[in-house]
Write a protein that holds these residues in place. Structure first.
Motif, PDB file in Angstrom:
ATOM      1  N   ARG A  12      64.394  44.516  76.875  1.00  0.00           N
ATOM      2  CA  ARG A  12      63.626  43.341  76.473  1.00  0.00           C
ATOM      3  C   ARG A  12      64.474  42.106  76.220  1.00  0.00           C
ATOM      4  O   ARG A  12      63.990  40.976  76.404  1.00  0.00           O
ATOM      5  CB  ARG A  12      62.817  43.655  75.211  1.00  0.00           C
ATOM      6  N   GLU A  13      65.718  42.289  75.804  1.00  0.00           N
ATOM      7  CA  GLU A  13      66.550  41.148  75.436  1.00  0.00           C
ATOM      8  C   GLU A  13      67.688  40.916  76.435  1.00  0.00           C
ATOM      9  O   GLU A  13      67.746  39.864  77.069  1.00  0.00           O
ATOM     10  CB  GLU A  13      67.099  41.351  74.020  1.00  0.00           C
ATOM     11  N   THR A  14      68.569  41.889  76.589  1.00  0.00           N
ATOM     12  CA  THR A  14      69.727  41.691  77.455  1.00  0.00           C
ATOM     13  C   THR A  14      69.310  41.414  78.892  1.00  0.00           C
ATOM     14  O   THR A  14      69.855  40.526  79.562  1.00  0.00           O
ATOM     15  CB  THR A  14      70.640  42.927  77.410  1.00  0.00           C
ATOM     16  N   MET A  15      68.339  42.164  79.404  1.00  0.00           N
ATOM     17  CA  MET A  15      67.930  42.055  80.803  1.00  0.00           C
ATOM     18  C   MET A  15      66.760  41.101  81.022  1.00  0.00           C
ATOM     19  O   MET A  15      66.335  40.903  82.158  1.00  0.00           O
ATOM     20  CB  MET A  15      67.543  43.438  81.343  1.00  0.00           C
ATOM     21  N   ARG A  16      66.275  40.504  79.958  1.00  0.00           N
ATOM     22  CA  ARG A  16      65.037  39.727  80.063  1.00  0.00           C
ATOM     23  C   ARG A  16      65.073  38.688  81.176  1.00  0.00           C
ATOM     24  O   ARG A  16      64.147  38.586  81.977  1.00  0.00           O
ATOM     25  CB  ARG A  16      64.751  39.053  78.728  1.00  0.00           C
ATOM     26  N   ARG A  17      66.120  37.903  81.284  1.00  0.00           N
ATOM     27  CA  ARG A  17      66.160  36.814  82.265  1.00  0.00           C
ATOM     28  C   ARG A  17      66.335  37.314  83.690  1.00  0.00           C
ATOM     29  O   ARG A  17      66.140  36.565  84.649  1.00  0.00           O
ATOM     30  CB  ARG A  17      67.273  35.828  81.938  1.00  0.00           C
ATOM     31  N   TRP A  18      66.685  38.591  83.837  1.00  0.00           N
ATOM     32  CA  TRP A  18      66.988  39.119  85.166  1.00  0.00           C
ATOM     33  C   TRP A  18      65.814  39.853  85.801  1.00  0.00           C
ATOM     34  O   TRP A  18      65.873  40.184  86.989  1.00  0.00           O
ATOM     35  CB  TRP A  18      68.207  40.042  85.094  1.00  0.00           C
ATOM     36  N   TRP A  19      64.767  40.124  85.045  1.00  0.00           N
ATOM     37  CA  TRP A  19      63.616  40.791  85.638  1.00  0.00           C
ATOM     38  C   TRP A  19      62.855  39.819  86.529  1.00  0.00           C
ATOM     39  O   TRP A  19      62.602  38.679  86.147  1.00  0.00           O
ATOM     40  CB  TRP A  19      62.671  41.323  84.567  1.00  0.00           C
ATOM     41  N   ALA A  20      62.471  40.267  87.714  1.00  0.00           N
ATOM     42  CA  ALA A  20      61.647  39.454  88.608  1.00  0.00           C
ATOM     43  C   ALA A  20      60.265  39.265  87.987  1.00  0.00           C
ATOM     44  O   ALA A  20      59.805  40.101  87.196  1.00  0.00           O
ATOM     45  CB  ALA A  20      61.516  40.132  89.975  1.00  0.00           C
TER      46      ALA A  20
END
Length: 249
Positions: A151-159
């Protein structure tokens, strides 16, 4: 093929090795609601995680995917015909399929294009079933680390398409006569090494690695190992499955 969203060809081997397998109960349910079990189209099959189980219940399975690399990583099975092709152009005949499935990939497809192709390929009364799985659960300490990573670390990388998974496909338009999707869960016993391999197959992780050159799973490994505890013992893992199903009118 210009619109094909290819997130996994570069890691086809890892995807085939580390992605979980779907429960037999799901396929037993599908076989039970399908009036004929002659032919099945498994669309966006990836490396065949669903196709292998479908082949136990349908006489002929054609499994298609836009990624030749993904198909090359699938386990050969004489009951399955693997074909490279997009969801909108399967190459299958009209009125052919008794069942059509999409496993953990509907959010990557153009729904209108897929629905038109499904309606063309399906026999009258055929069943269309699409499903996915939510964030995995192991035990509270490990779950907290993975949830924060997701939810936080990968948030900006999810399509953007990932929102359909978070929504459990509830907002997905659905033109078929509804069937109640079964309440089933997917389970496995994994070591920490397998879990790290699975996290490395996430599309967001691959996007981060491509754009930054940094492997976020490697950064996470120490924290996850501390939460996991000493040794390479396996732990039970579960994912709630969700999906939509319906009958072609």
């Amino acid at each position: 093929m210009a619109d094909f969203k290819d997130h996994f060809s570069s890691i086809a081997g890892a995807y085939a090795e580390f992605r979980p397998r779907y429960p037999a109960a799901l396929f037993d349910w599908l076989a039970g609601v399908t009036s004929r079990r002659e032919t099945c189209w498994d669309c966006a099959t990836g490396s065949g995680q669903a196709a292998s189980e479908l082949a136990r219940r349908f006489r002929r399975v054609v499994a298609t995917d836009g990624s030749a690399a993904q198909l090359a990583a699938a386990r050969p099975d004489p009951r399955i015909e693997y074909r490279v092709g997009p969801a909108e152009r399967s190459g299958l005949p009209d009125d052919w399929a008794d069942a059509i499935t999409v496993a953990q990939a509907m959010h990557w497809l153009d729904p209108d294009g897929f629905y038109r192709e499904a309606e063309r390929v399906a026999r009258p009364g055929a069943v269309v079933a699409v499903w996915g799985y939510d964030l995995l659960a192991i035990e509270p300490g490990v779950d907290r680390v993975i949830t924060r990573f997701y939810r936080e670390t990968m948030r900006r990388w999810w399509a953007p398409e990932r929102r359909l998974v978070d929504d459990q496909y509830r907002s997905l338009p659905w033109p078929f006569e509804p069937l109640e999707f079964p309440s089933v869960a997917m389970t496995a016993d994994w070591t920490l090494g397998h879990l790290l391999g699975y996290l490395g197959s996430w599309s967001a992780v691959r996007a981060c690695l491509r754009e930054t050159g940094r492997d976020p799973v490697a950064d996470l490994a120490g924290e996850l190992e501390a939460a996991w505890g000493p040794g390479e013992r396996s732990r039970p893992v579960s994912w709630p499955l969700f999906g939509r199903a319906g009958r072609v009118r």
